[in-house]
Every structure is written in structure tokens, then in C-alpha cells.
Design an enzyme around this catalytic site. Sequence first.
Site, PDB file in Angstrom:
ATOM      1  CE  LYS A 123       3.042 -28.735  32.152  1.00  9.38           C
ATOM      2  NZ  LYS A 123       2.402 -28.053  31.029  1.00  9.38           N
TER       3      LYS A 123
ATOM      4  CG  ASP B 289       3.568 -27.594  27.218  1.00  4.64           C
ATOM      5  OD1 ASP B 289       3.113 -28.662  26.753  1.00  4.64           O
ATOM      6  OD2 ASP B 289       3.545 -27.319  28.428  1.00  4.64           O
TER       7      ASP B 289
ATOM      8  N   GLY C 192      -3.454 -14.380  27.148  1.00  8.76           N
ATOM      9  CA  GLY C 192      -3.244 -15.366  28.220  1.00  8.76           C
ATOM     10  C   GLY C 192      -1.764 -15.458  28.564  1.00  8.76           C
ATOM     11  CB  ALA C 193       0.370 -13.627  30.643  1.00  8.33           C
ATOM     12  N   GLY C 194      -0.545 -17.157  31.321  1.00 10.79           N
ATOM     13  CA  GLY C 194      -0.341 -18.218  32.318  1.00 10.79           C
ATOM     14  C   GLY C 194       0.741 -19.172  31.849  1.00 10.79           C
TER      15      GLY C 194
ATOM     16  CB  ALA D 144      -0.618 -22.619  27.899  1.00 14.56           C
TER      17      ALA D 144
ATOM     18  N   GLY E  12      -6.445 -26.681  19.697  1.00 13.18           N
ATOM     19  CA  GLY E  12      -5.217 -27.060  20.379  1.00 13.18           C
ATOM     20  C   GLY E  12      -4.783 -28.511  20.221  1.00 13.18           C
TER      21      GLY E  12
HETATM   22  P1  NAP Z   1      -3.419 -20.568  33.388  1.00 13.35           P
HETATM   23  O1  NAP Z   1      -2.032 -20.772  33.893  1.00 13.35           O
HETATM   24  O2  NAP Z   1      -4.573 -20.481  34.326  1.00 13.35           O
HETATM   25  O3  NAP Z   1      -3.374 -19.204  32.493  1.00 13.35           O
HETATM   26  C1  NAP Z   1      -4.492 -18.623  31.871  1.00 13.35           C
HETATM   27  C2  NAP Z   1      -4.330 -17.104  31.909  1.00 13.35           C
HETATM   28  O4  NAP Z   1      -5.399 -16.505  31.179  1.00 13.35           O
HETATM   29  C3  NAP Z   1      -4.403 -16.535  33.336  1.00 13.35           C
HETATM   30  O5  NAP Z   1      -3.361 -15.608  33.510  1.00 13.35           O
HETATM   31  C4  NAP Z   1      -5.766 -15.877  33.364  1.00 13.35           C
HETATM   32  O6  NAP Z   1      -5.846 -14.817  34.278  1.00 13.35           O
HETATM   33  C5  NAP Z   1      -5.897 -15.400  31.938  1.00 13.35           C
HETATM   34  N1  NAP Z   1      -7.270 -15.105  31.553  1.00 13.35           N
HETATM   35  C6  NAP Z   1      -8.426 -15.671  32.001  1.00 13.35           C
HETATM   36  N2  NAP Z   1      -9.490 -15.114  31.392  1.00 13.35           N
HETATM   37  C7  NAP Z   1      -9.012 -14.189  30.533  1.00 13.35           C
HETATM   38  C8  NAP Z   1      -9.621 -13.268  29.600  1.00 13.35           C
HETATM   39  N3  NAP Z   1     -10.955 -13.226  29.446  1.00 13.35           N
HETATM   40  N4  NAP Z   1      -8.825 -12.447  28.891  1.00 13.35           N
HETATM   41  C9  NAP Z   1      -7.481 -12.480  29.052  1.00 13.35           C
HETATM   42  N5  NAP Z   1      -6.841 -13.316  29.917  1.00 13.35           N
HETATM   43  C10 NAP Z   1      -7.599 -14.165  30.638  1.00 13.35           C
HETATM   44  O7  NAP Z   1      -3.805 -21.708  32.336  1.00 13.35           O
HETATM   45  P2  NAP Z   1      -2.801 -22.475  31.328  1.00 13.35           P
HETATM   46  O8  NAP Z   1      -2.219 -23.639  31.997  1.00 13.35           O
HETATM   47  O9  NAP Z   1      -1.908 -21.452  30.713  1.00 13.35           O
HETATM   48  O10 NAP Z   1      -3.836 -23.048  30.266  1.00 13.35           O
HETATM   49  C11 NAP Z   1      -4.680 -22.197  29.500  1.00 13.35           C
HETATM   50  C12 NAP Z   1      -5.549 -23.049  28.574  1.00 13.35           C
HETATM   51  O11 NAP Z   1      -4.717 -23.704  27.639  1.00 13.35           O
HETATM   52  C13 NAP Z   1      -6.330 -24.166  29.283  1.00 13.35           C
HETATM   53  O12 NAP Z   1      -7.608 -24.194  28.729  1.00 13.35           O
HETATM   54  C14 NAP Z   1      -5.595 -25.430  28.925  1.00 13.35           C
HETATM   55  O13 NAP Z   1      -6.442 -26.547  28.822  1.00 13.35           O
HETATM   56  C15 NAP Z   1      -5.025 -25.083  27.559  1.00 13.35           C
HETATM   57  N6  NAP Z   1      -3.776 -25.799  27.260  1.00 13.35           N
HETATM   58  C16 NAP Z   1      -3.689 -26.481  26.077  1.00 13.35           C
HETATM   59  C17 NAP Z   1      -2.519 -27.157  25.772  1.00 13.35           C
HETATM   60  C18 NAP Z   1      -2.420 -27.924  24.469  1.00 13.35           C
HETATM   61  O14 NAP Z   1      -1.493 -28.749  24.332  1.00 13.35           O
HETATM   62  N7  NAP Z   1      -3.287 -27.700  23.519  1.00 13.35           N
HETATM   63  C19 NAP Z   1      -1.412 -27.098  26.636  1.00 13.35           C
HETATM   64  C20 NAP Z   1      -1.525 -26.358  27.825  1.00 13.35           C
HETATM   65  C21 NAP Z   1      -2.716 -25.712  28.118  1.00 13.35           C
HETATM   66  P3  NAP Z   1      -6.467 -15.134  35.762  1.00 13.35           P
HETATM   67  O15 NAP Z   1      -5.544 -16.150  36.382  1.00 13.35           O
HETATM   68  O16 NAP Z   1      -6.454 -13.814  36.418  1.00 13.35           O
HETATM   69  O17 NAP Z   1      -7.835 -15.712  35.521  1.00 13.35           O
END
Ligand code: NAP
Length: 278
Positions: free
Chosen positions: A70, A106, A131-133, A135, A247
Amino acid sequence: MITGKTKICGIFGYPIEHSLSPLMHNAAFKELGLDYVYVAVKVAPEDLAAAIKAIRALDLAGVNITFPHKEAVIPLLDDLSPEAKSIGAVNTIVHCGGRLIGDNTDGKGFIRSLAEDNKIKLKGKKVVLVGAGGAGRSIGVSLLKNNIQALYLHDIAEHKRNSLAVDLRSISPANKVKTIGQAELPQAIKEADILINATPIGMRSTDPSVVDPILLTKKLFIYDIIYNCETALLKAAKRKKIKCANGMGMLVNQGAISFELWTGKKAPIAVMRKALSA
Ligand code: NAP
């Protein structure tokens, strides 16, 4: 029926076999009688540049881009939408007469799901985003483009929440975005109208709720962007009779917006949703 005139769309990712996008897009093309087909293509990181060049060579109508491409795809494109620029990531490419335009649907899909599926108006709302990843970044940008009053941003990793906050403050009045640590979550949730889980916490059946259920009140709308299971957060919300959503709506709507960019037709949302749940 695939013919010599069939237009081709697809998704590039690595891995890609798990993708649900072919199901929902092919069902939508069929529903509207459009001569398009959508395929999932496994593209390894070292092949990304060649694959993007092939969009022009093979005259593909457009593609979705998913993990892990991405961000890496950006320098390979001719232009970006304002959303893709602000988010710094692309999930949709539109092929317009040899030019490849990157977009990101998204966050827009999340906002459309809130508005259309859940009838939530964002103007003036206070939102806690956990969550600051990738998504969380897309959702944060789109929330700020939709006139919320305040965004409280929490991530377990302090550097991630701080870094996203810096970027978000550059696209909105800086005082709208506040980073919060674990200790500040209770007060922020108490003040908030909407709570969003944009972490993977809840995907495993043994995961706890991403925030302590004791903090959840009836005033909230809770949106958990995980779509393939009922998370502990959503279970707690339902137990307490708090309005909530998973979601699936975000997934369908981000796909619907890509579909509309490629075809110029209004996406058949109900058909796309049904294809995903089959
Ligand atoms: P990502 O880039 O890994 O970001 C997740 C963030 O959450 C990371 O910064 C992580 O920190 C943090 N985190 C983990 N555990 C935590 C907690 N207990 N409290 C606070 N923050 C925490 O993942 P992503 O791509 O953003 O995706 C996140 C989720 O969204 C996934 O489950 C994905 O399947 C879902 N998603 C859904 C859609 C949809 O269309 N519905 C679209 C995109 C994503 P660390 O890296 O330090 O662990």
C-alpha cells in the site's frame, strides 16, 4: 461470460489467496450486467514495479492494492487523490488512458458505513480511535475531513500514536487531535460519542476486549473494524445493549467505492455484502 471485450480489474497482494474481494466484485459486476472480471494476483515485493507497469501494458481497468504494497506503490503511480496523499497509502488504482491514479477508499468506506449503515452523523462528535496502524491512519484522516469535534488517539505504542497525531494535525486544526495513554482512556471514553477499535485485538478467540468493558456506556456508538469474528469488545457492547457495528460495513463500502471509481456505476451494496457472507 468472458469475451475479448471483457475489462479486467483485480487485487495485488502477497499473500493474496485469502482475499474476499473477488467474491464481492464479481457478484457486483454480474448484478449490473457489466462486462468486467476481477482476479486476485499474487505479487511479491520484488515484482511490484513490473506488476504496476503491466496495468498499462495489459490495459487493466483498475486494481486494488493490499498488504504489503500500500505504501511502496506510491512512487510507481502518476498521481494521487487527496485522501491517498494525506493517508500516505493507496488501496485502489484507477487506470485513465495510460495514467495510473492512486486512491484510498478504506477511510471513505468506513465513513460511508457509519453514515449509511448506521445513520451516524459525524459533525461535532468526539471520537476515541484505538490503533494507529494502517487502518487507524485511514480512518483518522477521513474522520477529520468530516468535521468531528475532537479525536482522541490511542495506541499501545507511544511512538505510533505520536507520529500519526503529527500527520493528522497537519490536515486539521491542530487542537482537534489529542494523543492519550492507557491512563487517560477512561476519561476520553467518558467524553466520547464514538469508540473505534482499529487494532487486531479481538481476532483471536482468547483476546480480551481492547478496552475494559467497564468503561463502555450507552452514550457510545462502538465500531470494531474487525470483520471476520465477533470480538470481545462487541460481545461486551451487545451485553450492555450499546449500539455497535463490526467491520463488514467498512469492508463492503471500501470495495463499493473502488467499484464506482472503475465503472462509474453505483455499487450494488446489498449484493456485495451477501457475496461476502455466503
Ligand atoms: P496494524 O498496521 O498492525 O495496526 C494496528 C495498531 O494497533 C498497531 O499500531 C498496534 O501496535 C496497535 N495495537 C495492538 N494492540 C493494541 C492494544 N491492545 N491497544 C492499543 N493499540 C494496540 O494493523 P491494521 O492494518 O491497521 O489493521 C488493524 C485491524 O483492522 C486488523 O484486524 C485488520 O484485519 C482490520 N482491518 C479491517 C478493515 C475493514 O475493511 N474492516 C480494513 C483494514 C484493516 P503494535 O504494532 O505495537 O502492536
